[in-house]
Each structure stands twice: as structure tokens, then as C-alpha cells.
Design an enzyme around this catalytic site. Structure first.
Site, PDB file in Angstrom:
ATOM      1  N   GLY A  48       0.799  -1.221   0.000  1.00 25.20           N
ATOM      2  CA  GLY A  48       0.000   0.000   0.000  1.00 25.20           C
ATOM      3  C   GLY A  48       0.827   1.264   0.000  1.00 25.20           C
ATOM      4  O   GLY A  48       1.731   1.405   0.810  1.00 25.20           O
ATOM      5  N   SER A  49       0.538   2.211  -0.888  1.00 27.85           N
ATOM      6  CA  SER A  49       1.419   3.358  -0.997  1.00 27.85           C
ATOM      7  C   SER A  49       0.919   4.357  -2.041  1.00 27.85           C
ATOM      8  O   SER A  49      -0.184   4.245  -2.551  1.00 27.85           O
ATOM      9  CB  SER A  49       2.820   2.888  -1.380  1.00 27.85           C
ATOM     10  OG  SER A  49       2.733   1.954  -2.432  1.00 27.85           O
ATOM     11  N   ARG A  50       1.803   5.319  -2.374  1.00 27.27           N
ATOM     12  CA  ARG A  50       1.464   6.367  -3.324  1.00 27.27           C
ATOM     13  C   ARG A  50       2.755   6.857  -3.978  1.00 27.27           C
ATOM     14  O   ARG A  50       3.833   6.792  -3.400  1.00 27.27           O
ATOM     15  CB  ARG A  50       0.771   7.490  -2.554  1.00 27.27           C
ATOM     16  CG  ARG A  50       0.745   8.839  -3.191  1.00 27.27           C
ATOM     17  CD  ARG A  50       0.016   9.807  -2.274  1.00 27.27           C
ATOM     18  NE  ARG A  50       0.404  11.182  -2.512  1.00 27.27           N
ATOM     19  CZ  ARG A  50      -0.086  12.217  -1.853  1.00 27.27           C
ATOM     20  NH1 ARG A  50      -0.975  12.034  -0.914  1.00 27.27           N
ATOM     21  NH2 ARG A  50       0.326  13.432  -2.121  1.00 27.27           N
TER      22      ARG A  50
END
Length: 216
Positions: free
Chosen positions: A185-187
């Protein structure tokens, strides 16, 4: 095909899965409970395999385009003051990755790595306004033939605990090739010159090394 960053986790999960399925077969008397436990551990294995998948995406480099560095959804398109490297206004495009997305980071453009830095930090949810400056992250600046210097930032999310960044200063890199990985999960934020023509919209789903996010 799976990413090399997931090999140890996949092997460990596979061994544990097999061990638990065998143990459940002999230790759990209730048939429905035995099947439930076995199904649960298989689902966990499938989720791990799904997370570390690394689909092949051949790219013909195009200096006039910036490609999405990751799979996900566009959550930010705005003019901002970039304060770590440029200290001037830039066009920011941010892409959020859910745990179900491919988490390989790919070079958005061909060029030379001018700057590459790792920052330890917090683990705020990836869409938090301060995640770009306070979370664990890496900052990479590429010098490109048509866009000049562009910056991308891998940002850890609430579940992420390790960012892998392959960019090394002075290295020549090719659009679409493997630039790193962010686990769970990230950006990714991309900072472009103000005159760049943004070709995506808020809420649009993009595919890493496939979707064009900006043009000259």
C-alpha cells in the site's frame, strides 16, 4: 511472474501454508473447521502472490511523454511549491495504490538520475495531505531530453514498511524499466514542469509503463 523483492516472502508464506494445511488435516476433527482453516491459509497465499506479481510491459521509449510510474488511481493534479529539490512551483500528479494494485515502480521517462535520497518517516495513510512530506519516502530526480528535470517520490502508506529504490545518481535509465517496489500500500507523486500538458484526470485509473500522464 513475480517481483524479486517478494521471493523470500512468497517462499516463507508457501512453506507456512503447506505446513498449516497438513497440520489442519490431522489436528482438526471438525470437517467444516478444517476446511475453513485450509481455505483461509490458501487465500492468504493467493493474496501474497497477487501483491508481488510483476507483469511484463514492453515499452518503446518516447521522450515526448511521461508514463505512469505505477498502477493505481490519480488522486491529485495540482500546481504546488516543491520544496525539497526545485524550490519552485511544479505540476504534481499523485497516484494512489491499493494493496490489490501491482506495486512495481517503473521509470516514467528515460534520462539520467541526478538525485536519489531516502527519507525515514511516519506511516500515515497514503492519501493524507502530509504523507508526501512526513512518511517514509524516497525522492528521485531524472534529467530528461524533453521535459528537463522531473521528480518522482515513492511514499509509504499505513501498511507499508519498506520502500525499495533502485535509482542511483549518475545512472542512465530507460522509460518503463524497473525502478523499485513499495510493499503493501502506498502512493507515488510526480512533479513536472508547469508547461507540461497533463493527460489524465482525478479519479482515473492508470497502468504503470502504459498510461501517458503528461506530454510536452
Amino acid at each position: 511472474m513475480f517481483h524479486k523483492e517478494g521471493q523470500k516472502i512468497i517462499l516463507f508464506t508457501f512453506i507456512i501454508t503447506v505446513a498449516l494445511i497438513i497440520a489442519a488435516q490431522y489436528l482438526i476433527g471438525l470437517v467444516w473447521l478444517r476446511y475453513a482453516v485450509q481455505l483461509l491459509v490458501l487465500v492468504v497465499l493467493i493474496l501474497i502472490l497477487q501483491f508481488f506479481r510483476n507483469p511484463k510491459r514492453p515499452v518503446t521509449p518516447d521522450f515526448d511523454k511521461i508514463l505512469a510510474p505505477v498502477d493505481g488511481k490519480v488522486v491529485v493534479i495540482e500546481e504546488v511549491e516543491e520544496t525539497e529539490y526545485f524550490n519552485e512551483k511544479r505540476r504534481q500528479v499523485s497516484i494512489f495504490m491499493s494493496p490489490l494494485n501491482v506495486h512495481v515502480t517503473r521509470y516514467a521517462a528515460s534520462g539520467t538520475v541526478k538525485f536519489s535520497k531516502y527519507h525515514p518517516g511516519k506511516y500515515l495513510v497514503a492519501w493524507h495531505p502530509k504523507s508526501s512530506t512526513e512518511n517514509e519516502r524516497t525522492t528521485v530526480v531524472l534529467n530528461t531530453p524533453k521535459f528537463g528535470d522531473i521528480l518522482y517520490r515513492q511514499i509509504a502508506g499505513a501498511l507499508a514498511r519498506r520502500i525499495v529504490n533502485y535509482a542511483k545518481e549518475g545512472e542512465n535509465v530507460t522509460q518503463g524499466t524497473d525502478a523499485g517496489f513499495i510493499k503493501f500500500g502506498s502512493r507515488v507523486d510526480v512533479f513536472l514542469p508547469l508547461e507540461s500538458k497533463i493527460t489524465v484526470e482525478i479519479g482515473q485509473k492508470v497502468i504503470g509503463a502504459k498510461t501517458t500522464i503528461a506530454e510536452v
